[in-house]
Design a protein around this motif. Sequence first.
Motif, mmCIF file in Angstrom:
data_model
loop_
_atom_site.group_PDB
_atom_site.id
_atom_site.type_symbol
_atom_site.label_atom_id
_atom_site.label_comp_id
_atom_site.label_asym_id
_atom_site.label_seq_id
_atom_site.Cartn_x
_atom_site.Cartn_y
_atom_site.Cartn_z
ATOM 1 N N THR A 116 47.422 61.935 82.748
ATOM 2 C CA THR A 116 47.958 62.784 81.679
ATOM 3 C C THR A 116 46.953 62.919 80.541
ATOM 4 N N ALA A 117 46.331 61.790 80.171
ATOM 5 C CA ALA A 117 45.361 61.831 79.075
ATOM 6 C C ALA A 117 44.148 62.677 79.442
ATOM 7 N N ALA A 141 31.377 71.376 77.151
ATOM 8 C CA ALA A 141 31.099 70.509 78.292
ATOM 9 C C ALA A 141 30.251 69.308 77.898
ATOM 10 N N GLN A 142 29.382 69.467 76.897
ATOM 11 C CA GLN A 142 28.525 68.362 76.482
ATOM 12 C C GLN A 142 29.332 67.197 75.915
ATOM 13 N N ASP A 143 30.470 67.490 75.319
ATOM 14 C CA ASP A 143 31.298 66.440 74.717
ATOM 15 C C ASP A 143 32.375 65.938 75.662
ATOM 16 N N LEU A 144 32.462 66.517 76.838
ATOM 17 C CA LEU A 144 33.566 66.200 77.738
ATOM 18 C C LEU A 144 33.510 64.756 78.221
ATOM 19 N N ALA A 145 32.323 64.272 78.575
ATOM 20 C CA ALA A 145 32.206 62.914 79.114
ATOM 21 C C ALA A 145 32.661 61.877 78.092
ATOM 22 N N ASP A 146 32.232 62.016 76.842
ATOM 23 C CA ASP A 146 32.642 61.070 75.802
ATOM 24 C C ASP A 146 34.135 61.144 75.553
ATOM 25 N N ALA A 147 34.677 62.362 75.554
ATOM 26 C CA ALA A 147 36.114 62.521 75.306
ATOM 27 C C ALA A 147 36.926 61.862 76.419
ATOM 28 N N VAL A 148 36.505 62.041 77.654
ATOM 29 C CA VAL A 148 37.218 61.425 78.783
ATOM 30 C C VAL A 148 37.108 59.912 78.695
ATOM 31 N N ASP A 149 35.931 59.423 78.339
ATOM 32 C CA ASP A 149 35.758 57.970 78.235
ATOM 33 C C ASP A 149 36.661 57.390 77.153
ATOM 34 N N ARG A 150 36.760 58.092 76.010
ATOM 35 C CA ARG A 150 37.662 57.629 74.958
ATOM 36 C C ARG A 150 39.101 57.644 75.432
ATOM 37 N N ALA A 151 39.452 58.693 76.170
ATOM 38 C CA ALA A 151 40.819 58.771 76.692
ATOM 39 C C ALA A 151 41.103 57.611 77.634
ATOM 40 N N VAL A 152 40.129 57.274 78.483
ATOM 41 C CA VAL A 152 40.313 56.157 79.416
ATOM 42 C C VAL A 152 40.466 54.854 78.646
ATOM 43 N N GLY A 153 39.598 54.644 77.639
ATOM 44 C CA GLY A 153 39.642 53.402 76.895
ATOM 45 C C GLY A 153 40.923 53.228 76.109
ATOM 46 N N THR A 154 41.339 54.277 75.393
ATOM 47 C CA THR A 154 42.530 54.158 74.557
ATOM 48 C C THR A 154 43.816 54.187 75.372
ATOM 49 N N THR A 155 43.828 54.945 76.462
ATOM 50 C CA THR A 155 45.034 55.025 77.282
ATOM 51 C C THR A 155 45.254 53.745 78.055
ATOM 52 N N SER A 156 44.169 53.087 78.469
ATOM 53 C CA SER A 156 44.297 51.852 79.234
ATOM 54 C C SER A 156 44.572 50.661 78.346
ATOM 55 N N GLY A 157 44.444 50.835 77.022
ATOM 56 C CA GLY A 157 44.665 49.734 76.107
ATOM 57 C C GLY A 157 46.014 49.057 76.266
ATOM 58 N N PRO A 158 47.129 49.817 76.384
ATOM 59 C CA PRO A 158 48.433 49.171 76.544
ATOM 60 C C PRO A 158 48.515 48.256 77.761
ATOM 61 N N ALA A 159 47.625 48.433 78.722
ATOM 62 C CA ALA A 159 47.668 47.569 79.906
ATOM 63 C C ALA A 159 47.330 46.122 79.573
ATOM 64 N N THR A 160 46.736 45.881 78.396
ATOM 65 C CA THR A 160 46.376 44.519 78.008
ATOM 66 C C THR A 160 47.490 43.823 77.231
ATOM 67 N N ARG A 161 48.571 44.510 76.970
ATOM 68 C CA ARG A 161 49.665 43.897 76.218
ATOM 69 C C ARG A 161 50.355 42.816 77.057
ATOM 70 N N ARG A 162 50.720 41.740 76.408
ATOM 71 C CA ARG A 162 51.340 40.601 77.090
ATOM 72 C C ARG A 162 52.854 40.800 77.151
ATOM 73 N N PRO A 163 53.435 40.732 78.341
ATOM 74 C CA PRO A 163 54.901 40.825 78.435
ATOM 75 C C PRO A 163 55.572 39.639 77.724
ATOM 76 N N ARG A 164 56.769 39.866 77.278
ATOM 77 C CA ARG A 164 57.478 38.803 76.539
ATOM 78 C C ARG A 164 57.809 37.622 77.421
ATOM 79 N N TRP A 165 58.045 37.869 78.697
ATOM 80 C CA TRP A 165 58.436 36.756 79.556
ATOM 81 C C TRP A 165 57.312 35.756 79.748
ATOM 82 N N TRP A 166 56.062 36.224 79.523
ATOM 83 C CA TRP A 166 54.948 35.268 79.615
ATOM 84 C C TRP A 166 55.128 34.155 78.582
ATOM 85 N N ARG A 167 55.556 34.507 77.388
ATOM 86 C CA ARG A 167 55.726 33.514 76.336
ATOM 87 C C ARG A 167 56.831 32.526 76.696
ATOM 88 N N VAL A 168 57.913 33.050 77.261
ATOM 89 C CA VAL A 168 59.023 32.177 77.665
ATOM 90 C C VAL A 168 58.563 31.214 78.750
#
Length: 583
Positions: free
Chosen positions: A550-551, A440-467
């Motif tokens: 899921t994460a 339980a002591q490590d749970l908060a850090d693990a969840v935070d890492r999961a949130v940070g790494t899982t949300s990372g793809p949300a910053t990807r730029r769609p291809r149509w933006w470039r067009v």
Amino acid sequence: MKLLRRKEGPSLDVRLAALLQAASLAEGRLSEQAVSGARAIAERAGVRRDLSIDHTVAALAGATGSGKSSLYNALAGEELAAVGVTRPTTSTAQAALWDGEGAGPLLDWLDVPRRHSATPNPDTSGLILLDLPDHDSIRLSHRLEVDRLVELVDLLVWVVDPQKYADAALHDRYLRPLAGHRGVMLVLLNQVDRLPPQAVDRCVRDLRRLLDEDGLAGVPVLPVSARTGTGMAELRTLLGDRVCEHKSWSARLAADITAAADHLATAGPVAHAETIEGTPEPDTGTAAAEPAGVLESSRETGAGVAVVGEPGAEGEGKRMAGLDKALTTALAEAAGVPMVVEAVAKGHRHRAVVATGWPVTRWLRKFRPDPLRRLRIGAMAPAKPSRPDREIVGRTSVPAASAVQRAQVETAIRDVGEAAASGLPGPWALAVRQAARSRAQDLADAVDRAVGTTSGPATRRPRWWRVVNVLQWLVFATMLVGAGWLGVLFGMDYLRLPQPPLPTVGVVPWPTVLLLGGAVAGVLIASLSRLAAWAGGRRRARRAARALRTAISQVSKEYVLDPVEAELDRHARFAAALELARS
């Protein structure tokens, strides 16, 4: 050398291995006394087996004045033990051997230095008869010697007399606790020559009743007299039969294994159980852990084998699945997932405006903070398989969980532990509850890492933006061409230079068309892009919500459910090993 196999059930080798496995699995869960006792019995059984299986060690044990030494001499056929009125007469154990060849190591192990050769008798060849000190001696060393040898000998022959056969010290300290060893026990009612015949029968019946109450039904009871020889022939025949069978030693070991297994089954928790650490991972090589959310529906008290698939297992599995969902929800709330999901939508729209907005005004958007960068989403990313050393480590800037949210997480973890421990024996239920909280002591850090790494793809730029970005700059360039053209015309008019021919679209000059058309097209494209970004932000927010859940569910499985499942698997293997050891 393999142990002899019984007619039914597993061999003693298998039972010994099962007892050792049960003791190892109980390490840190059950009391150290029970675990070390089981290991000591297993070790002792192995030593006894290797020393000699051709000899049967029988011990004459009894109270002061019961006539053990007289019986010992009568069976040996000569005066080997001193007999007298001074008590205690026997101070140390001594052995009478019938064909004692090869018995030396066994007697050394028993630590019986006084050894005598008895009158040869082919019916009792291989018998080693011990004369023990009095179990109620006034000397502590005598009582300790009796206790030590009672645990080691193959056959226990209890000698009682008509006056003290109901002595509580004998029944409470020895006979009742050794009820599981009734297969390697005889009871002799000695000195019957002092009683009239009808009194002998009454004493035998009463002694039989007391033994039955002690759980020793079926133990042979023989009335004997060392002085007159009454019953001695029957006693020699009975001892001869036990020796000829060569099974007393294995029966004793089997009884010891059962007793140790019973002790493990009813043992209490380890001292200071709240400090237990090191909950094991599931051992896929020995026994696969049960799937998450599927628990045993029937667990007997003690060490009953857990049964999966009985009525109610499906309901319990659904209950655990519900608790898992509640834990994931509590962790998501504490990790600020709703805030992150909202930031994903807003961040997508913000970056879309920066990437596809009208170049004349888009730079203003850069002065507004990016919601995802403010939460440090995108600053963390999982390691690539090709470069595991490049994982970025850090924390998001999501606000810390409130006291209410932390309490909800703790409640959800406790509910998982309580549900998983339901029906288990006390020590194992405690171990399961501790396993649920073990990380339980490590749970908060693990969840935070999961949130940070899982949300990372949300910053990807769609291809149509470039067009769209390229199109915006083309339109902007068109507008600049129109503005430049009009500027040149204005300059020529200011300098009174002759005007060149000016193409038109209808009545509107081309420079004006390019300037105004570029501006209108740029604003229109920016508006359509913003509309598309709004819809895309909603889609990304929904995907991010699913991915985050899921994460976080995976984190809860790894940090809460897996330790619980490992502990349940450990108990199931312990119960199976214990059942095998007791069979």
